[in-house]
Write a protein that holds these residues in place. Structure first.
Motif, short mmCIF file in Angstrom:
data_model
loop_
_atom_site.label_atom_id
_atom_site.label_comp_id
_atom_site.label_asym_id
_atom_site.label_seq_id
_atom_site.Cartn_x
_atom_site.Cartn_y
_atom_site.Cartn_z
N LEU A 321 0.86 -1.18 0.00
CA LEU A 321 0.00 0.00 0.00
C LEU A 321 0.90 1.24 0.00
N ILE A 322 0.47 2.26 -0.66
CA ILE A 322 1.28 3.47 -0.77
C ILE A 322 0.50 4.64 -0.18
N ALA A 323 1.07 5.23 0.85
CA ALA A 323 0.40 6.31 1.58
C ALA A 323 1.03 7.66 1.23
N SER A 324 0.26 8.70 1.45
CA SER A 324 0.68 10.03 1.02
C SER A 324 1.41 10.84 2.08
N VAL A 325 1.37 10.41 3.35
CA VAL A 325 2.02 11.17 4.42
C VAL A 325 2.82 10.22 5.31
N GLU A 326 3.64 10.81 6.20
CA GLU A 326 4.40 10.01 7.17
C GLU A 326 3.42 9.28 8.09
N LEU A 327 3.73 8.01 8.38
CA LEU A 327 2.78 7.17 9.10
C LEU A 327 3.19 6.98 10.56
N ARG A 329 2.70 5.02 14.52
CA ARG A 329 2.54 3.67 15.05
C ARG A 329 1.05 3.32 15.18
N GLU A 330 0.23 4.30 15.57
CA GLU A 330 -1.20 4.05 15.71
C GLU A 330 -1.82 3.64 14.37
N PHE A 331 -1.39 4.31 13.30
CA PHE A 331 -1.90 3.95 11.97
C PHE A 331 -1.49 2.52 11.62
N CYS A 332 -0.23 2.14 11.93
CA CYS A 332 0.26 0.80 11.62
C CYS A 332 -0.55 -0.26 12.38
N GLU A 333 -0.88 0.03 13.63
CA GLU A 333 -1.69 -0.90 14.42
C GLU A 333 -3.09 -1.03 13.84
N GLN A 334 -3.64 0.09 13.41
CA GLN A 334 -4.98 0.07 12.80
C GLN A 334 -4.95 -0.73 11.50
N LEU A 335 -3.92 -0.51 10.69
CA LEU A 335 -3.79 -1.23 9.42
C LEU A 335 -3.61 -2.72 9.66
N ASP A 336 -2.79 -3.07 10.66
CA ASP A 336 -2.52 -4.48 10.96
C ASP A 336 -3.80 -5.20 11.40
N SER A 337 -4.59 -4.55 12.24
CA SER A 337 -5.82 -5.18 12.73
C SER A 337 -6.89 -5.28 11.65
N LEU A 338 -6.88 -4.34 10.69
CA LEU A 338 -7.87 -4.35 9.61
C LEU A 338 -7.46 -5.30 8.48
N VAL A 339 -6.21 -5.19 8.05
CA VAL A 339 -5.75 -5.92 6.88
C VAL A 339 -5.36 -7.36 7.21
N GLY A 340 -4.73 -7.58 8.37
CA GLY A 340 -4.18 -8.89 8.69
C GLY A 340 -5.16 -10.05 8.59
N PRO A 341 -6.29 -10.02 9.33
CA PRO A 341 -7.24 -11.14 9.26
C PRO A 341 -7.82 -11.36 7.87
N GLN A 342 -8.19 -10.26 7.18
CA GLN A 342 -8.78 -10.40 5.85
C GLN A 342 -7.77 -10.95 4.85
N LEU A 343 -6.53 -10.49 4.96
CA LEU A 343 -5.50 -10.94 4.03
C LEU A 343 -5.15 -12.41 4.28
N THR A 344 -5.23 -12.85 5.53
CA THR A 344 -4.97 -14.26 5.84
C THR A 344 -6.01 -15.15 5.16
N LEU A 345 -7.28 -14.74 5.19
CA LEU A 345 -8.32 -15.51 4.50
C LEU A 345 -8.11 -15.50 2.99
N LEU A 346 -7.76 -14.33 2.45
CA LEU A 346 -7.52 -14.23 1.01
C LEU A 346 -6.34 -15.10 0.60
N ALA A 347 -5.28 -15.08 1.40
CA ALA A 347 -4.10 -15.88 1.08
C ALA A 347 -4.44 -17.36 1.06
N SER A 348 -5.27 -17.78 2.00
CA SER A 348 -5.68 -19.17 2.05
C SER A 348 -6.49 -19.55 0.82
#
Length: 475
Positions: A321-327, A329-348
């Motif tokens: 993913l390509i973001a437009s501003v400096e990121l 830690r809170e944003f990274c945690e939000q992204l991890d909790s949102l993207v991680g589970p869905q991406l795990t299902l997609l990968a499977s």
């Protein structure tokens, strides 16, 4: 690189030397127009320990060659100069900024009897290295922007600092001996997906970009093959090269098993995931750990825009993913909790489809046809010749001499705009066919000793019918 030929007896071995980089420099002729100011033209020079006068002499020679050839064609100056011992390649990526690569020709050192010095024979063959020079600039531009941008931001001094910092490390990763047709094309290997899985990915991208407004572009890769990208084609091309030859090899891991595998325990709500950042924070649980995302420059309506590259991986599926501003830690945690589970299902899901496709195609065996295909319109490439292709290693299933013939045919295709076909009978009884048609190129190697031209042509038609039945090739 030195290679010893096994043909000769011990003590009388024939030594073969592959192409090697002698020098690489960048200059601007407008920066030192007066006599005595020639050194000001040189923005970067490798190797750096070369004596100053020699640098000035080498740059001056290249400048003279370029200026001389302009008298014959002002709009198309020289691209290369071939001599017995080396070759020089010239490239002007931006106005008045010249990049030059000097490469020693491959050579064979043959021993002589009676203690005489060995005989050195330089090999005359087409080199596919101009593409390496273009790639050098494209990779620099991806992480630093254009030369002109550095000049506007801090003048010549800043530009020289950026060039030194980037190329000092990048040139160490340049392996000229493994450069072949795939480097010339700079294509992208695409992963085939069924419609339903593709729609799942499209839906996931829409949800992510809506939930995380800082995300500007998204792309997916599986097993180093591109599934989906929202980037411009040229930006995706060089970013794909960086990811597959540099970033991913440093973070390799076993492939994800299917959804029913014990590797993936069932957890209520599917909250468990295997996602991790390849760029940015290595451990989200450590609040003191510092991190940063690489800055990259991609095409925009008014030139180039500076963005931040987030690479997030779940086993063999990579989402960047390509973001437009400096990121933060809170944003990274939000992204991890949102993207991680869905991406795990997609990968499977994707892995299950990948496994089914492999089961349908049968056990891995020697491909029936050895070919390389490239489409200039969508940058799609496919090769059954390459067993492994990285920045430093090129393992092919055919002899290097046949790969050289493919390079020669490609050079002939590059000289003309018309569609054409070239058929070559190699000394080893192999047939090599090159076909250029409607922005597509196909190269085929056939091991049919007693075949004639008609039979070879029929075999190529059979290949096109089985492998490219939905692609029209002009006869």
């Amino acid at each position: 690189m030195l290679m010893i030929s096994p043909k000769m007896a011990s003590g009388m071995q024939e030594k073969q030397y592959t192409p090697s980089l002698l020098s690489f420099f960048i200059y601007n002729p407008t920066f030192g127009p007066r006599e005595g100011e020639e050194e000001k033209k040189i923005l970067f020079y490798h190797p750096s320990d070369v004596e100053k006068n020699e640098k000035i002499r080498n740059v001056g020679l290249c400048e003279a060659i370029v200026q001389f050839t302009r008298t014959f064609c002002p709009t198309k100056p020289a691209k290369s100069l071939h001599t017995q011992k080396n070759r020089q390649f010239f490239f002007e990526p931006e106005e008045n900024f010249w990049m030059v690569m000097v490469v020693r020709n491959p050579m064979i050192e043959k021993p002589n009897k009676d203690g005489k010095p060995p005989t050195v024979e330089y090999q005359e063959e087409e080199m596919l290295l101009p593409s390496c020079l273009l790639q050098c600039y494209s990779m620099y531009k991806l992480f630093n922007g254009t030369f002109s941008r550095a000049m506007q931001a801090g003048g010549v001094e800043l530009l020289m600092q950026k060039l030194e910092k980037f190329f000092y490390r990048y040139l160490q990763t340049l392996h000229l001996q493994s450069c072949d047709l795939l480097d010339v094309f700079g294509g992208i290997s695409f992963f085939p997906l069924d419609k339903m899985t593709y729609l799942k990915i499209q839906s996931f991208v829409n949800r992510v970009e809506e939930s995380l407004s800082l995300i500007k572009y998204t792309a997916f890769l599986y097993n180093d093959q591109l599934i989906w990208s929202g980037l411009e084609q040229d930006d995706m091309r060089i970013l794909y090269k960086y990811l597959t030859t540099s970033l991913f090899p440093r973070h390799s891991e076993p492939e994800l098993a299917g959804r029913d595998s014990p590797m993936r325990p069932e957890v209520a709500g599917n909250l468990l995931h295997y996602g991790r950042f390849l760029t940015g924070p290595t451990n989200l649980k450590d609040p003191e750990a510092k991190f940063r995302f690489p800055k990259i420059f991609v095409s925009a309506e008014d030139g180039y825009e500076e963005l931040h590259l987030i690479v997030y991986k779940v086993h063999s599926l990579v989402c960047f993913l390509i973001a437009s501003v400096e990121l933060t830690r809170e944003f990274c945690e939000q992204l991890d909790s949102l993207v991680g589970p869905q991406l795990t299902l997609l990968a499977s899901d994707i892995c299950e489809q990948f496994t089914i496709n492999r089961r349908i195609s049968g056990p891995e065996k020697e491909p029936q046809f050895k070919f390389i295909y490239f489409n200039h319109m969508n940058l799609a490439e496919k090769s059954t010749i390459h067993m492994r292709k990285t920045a430093s290693v090129c393992l092919t299933s055919v002899h290097p001499d046949l790969m050289k013939i493919l390079g020669d045919i490609n050079c002939d295709f590059a000289r003309v705009d018309e569609d054409e076909e070239i058929i070559v009978k190699a000394m080893t009884d192999y047939w090599v066919v090159g076909k250029k048609s409607d922005q597509r190129e196909l190269y085929v190697i056939l091991n049919q000793k007693n075949a004639n031209l008609i039979e070879v042509n029929e075999e190529v038609k059979r290949l096109c019918a089985t492998q490219f039945n939905n692609i029209f090739f002009l006869d």
